[in-house]
Design an enzyme around this catalytic site. Sequence first.
Site, mmCIF file in Angstrom:
data_model
loop_
_atom_site.group_PDB
_atom_site.id
_atom_site.type_symbol
_atom_site.label_atom_id
_atom_site.label_comp_id
_atom_site.label_asym_id
_atom_site.label_seq_id
_atom_site.Cartn_x
_atom_site.Cartn_y
_atom_site.Cartn_z
ATOM 1 N N ASP A 184 0.879 -0.950 -0.036
ATOM 2 C CA ASP A 184 0.322 -0.026 -0.206
ATOM 3 C C ASP A 184 1.066 1.105 -0.097
ATOM 4 O O ASP A 184 2.146 0.733 0.032
ATOM 5 C CB ASP A 184 -1.469 0.262 1.518
ATOM 6 C CG ASP A 184 -2.666 0.419 0.634
ATOM 7 O OD1 ASP A 184 -2.733 1.396 -0.218
ATOM 8 O OD2 ASP A 184 -3.412 -0.028 1.242
ATOM 9 N N THR A 185 0.301 2.613 -0.194
ATOM 10 C CA THR A 185 0.699 3.534 -0.058
ATOM 11 C C THR A 185 0.198 4.541 -0.157
ATOM 12 O O THR A 185 -1.053 4.871 0.847
ATOM 13 C CB THR A 185 2.008 3.810 -2.043
ATOM 14 O OG1 THR A 185 2.393 5.071 -1.943
ATOM 15 C CG2 THR A 185 0.073 4.108 -2.515
ATOM 16 N N ILE A 186 0.531 6.155 -0.145
ATOM 17 C CA ILE A 186 -0.483 7.411 0.383
ATOM 18 C C ILE A 186 -0.786 7.833 -1.586
ATOM 19 O O ILE A 186 0.053 7.528 -2.083
ATOM 20 C CB ILE A 186 -0.181 7.991 0.956
ATOM 21 C CG1 ILE A 186 1.256 8.816 0.354
ATOM 22 C CG2 ILE A 186 0.216 7.737 2.721
ATOM 23 C CD1 ILE A 186 1.173 10.018 -0.166
ATOM 24 N N ALA A 236 2.667 9.186 -3.162
ATOM 25 C CA ALA A 236 3.993 8.843 -2.937
ATOM 26 C C ALA A 236 4.125 7.062 -2.128
ATOM 27 O O ALA A 236 2.862 7.121 -1.750
ATOM 28 C CB ALA A 236 4.511 9.800 -2.139
ATOM 29 N N SER A 237 5.836 6.463 -2.054
ATOM 30 C CA SER A 237 5.268 5.579 -1.160
ATOM 31 C C SER A 237 7.096 5.000 -1.416
ATOM 32 O O SER A 237 8.017 5.672 -1.191
ATOM 33 C CB SER A 237 5.008 4.061 -2.479
ATOM 34 O OG SER A 237 4.727 2.644 -1.608
#
Length: 527
Positions: free
Chosen positions: A346-348, A364-365
């Site tokens: 997962d990430t944002i 971003a990640s």
Amino acid sequence: MSGYNIATFNSRRSPVFARNGVVATAHPLATAAGLRALQDGGNAVDAAIAACAVLAVAEPHQMGLGGDLFALVHEKRGGRTYALNASGPAPAAANLADYRARGWTAIPQHSPLAWTVPGMVGGWDKLASRFGSIPLPRLLEPAIGYAKHGLAIPPVDASYWEKHRDLLMADAGCRECLLVDGRLPRAGDVLVQPVLARTLNAIAEGGSEAFYKGDPAAGIVRFSREAGGLIEAADLAAFSAEWQEPIGYDYRGHRILECPPNGQGLAALLALRNVADLPIGDVARGSADCLHWLIEATKHAMAEAGRIVCDPRHLPVDVEGMLAAAAPRIGKMAHLPGEKPAPRADTIYLATADREGNAVSLIASVYGDFGSGYLNPYGGFILQNRGSGFSLDPGHPNCLAPGKRPYHTIIPAMAMKDGAPAFVFGMTGGFLQPQGHLQLVTSLLDHGLDVQSAIDLPRFWWEGKRRVAVEDGFDEDVYRELARRGHEILRKPGHQGFGGAYIIRFAGDGVIEAGAEPRQDGFAAGW
């Protein structure tokens, strides 16, 4: 909306409407920081940087200073949309023959060998220098304050700490910087990160130059040498994020934009190509026919992209040729592709828009949850494991090479109408992301759903071969019919690993609409 058990998936949220600007992120404090930038006279880019910086403090399991960033930016004044690639390359010492000599057939995810150069801070620099209107120190003030004085961990975020207990407890840096009173934080616990605050202060005072050539860079190199990584000072000093032209595909009267390779946005466009001639809008959004078409389109697109997407600086990718090729035939039964997506991560994602019509789609990640599992104790941030996105097959376009960017999962998107953004959208979830873009776009453009309803709908996630994870919420006969057609259906409850979507819509008459993900601690707000 037949085909759904509405009571199962309805989040009971309404879309947010505003006129002066909106911000949609996975954390309320990040959304608030973005709104503060808008209210201080900033634009959508200022809001995106401020919100992203807070997320770097609030969600170290998803992203941070040791990770990468991609963005699409629409500038109203010039009428253009720009793609930003702030993904870091493999270190100069990352040699394919060396990895293979060690016996690796794939780069280990939780290892310094998976580290690539962090690109996110360079991305902030490119965004701020080209489009920003508020000085970087002011934009970073909220993030620095939360790192220095602490912020309370929300429930969904706290669950990631518990889920990855063993990974965190195995690393001294994680134990030092990401625990509360020596234990994993629980919902409501306050996490203070003074080392990260010092690094953010250095960036505020010296910009990306300080991060890539100053004390933060020296800390990365020191830790790399101690932990067995390959990053050296020259790798950091040479990094620069890159402005690129978006790639796009025309679908239902809209131009869907994605960032070009090395990202997997091409997979989302290929999936849309694969359903463009199918009557998606004539069947119920939750019907077995609709889901079967979307799943099959996804499988073809992901397999095709997986064979070719790489860093085009090393091997050109014929994007236009691939999109112009005939779509594969989607039959009545599930087919078995030769390749499959990698495990979940997962990430944002965040989206911003201002009253002038500027918009940002940003993601971003650090790749895997808590990235490589190694936290740089001299900087206070996790180092990403994006290098595990490389292939170690010397014949594959995406094979490891010094200075090469890996296949990247994180993809922001926009849907344009008459040269201006109609929708700004994205979804987290690693290899779910192109699949999620397909599901969001068809919900919005084929079925005319509002942004919050498009986010709330139950999702599927093709996991490889004929395996498809499907959220609860569809009618029972839909699951049975998909299984009859040859799909291996894995039913899962909602909010369990189905990514996080955020959408902004320019609704006309100066009104902006936004929706946020109920599966996360998502929050959209405007003023």
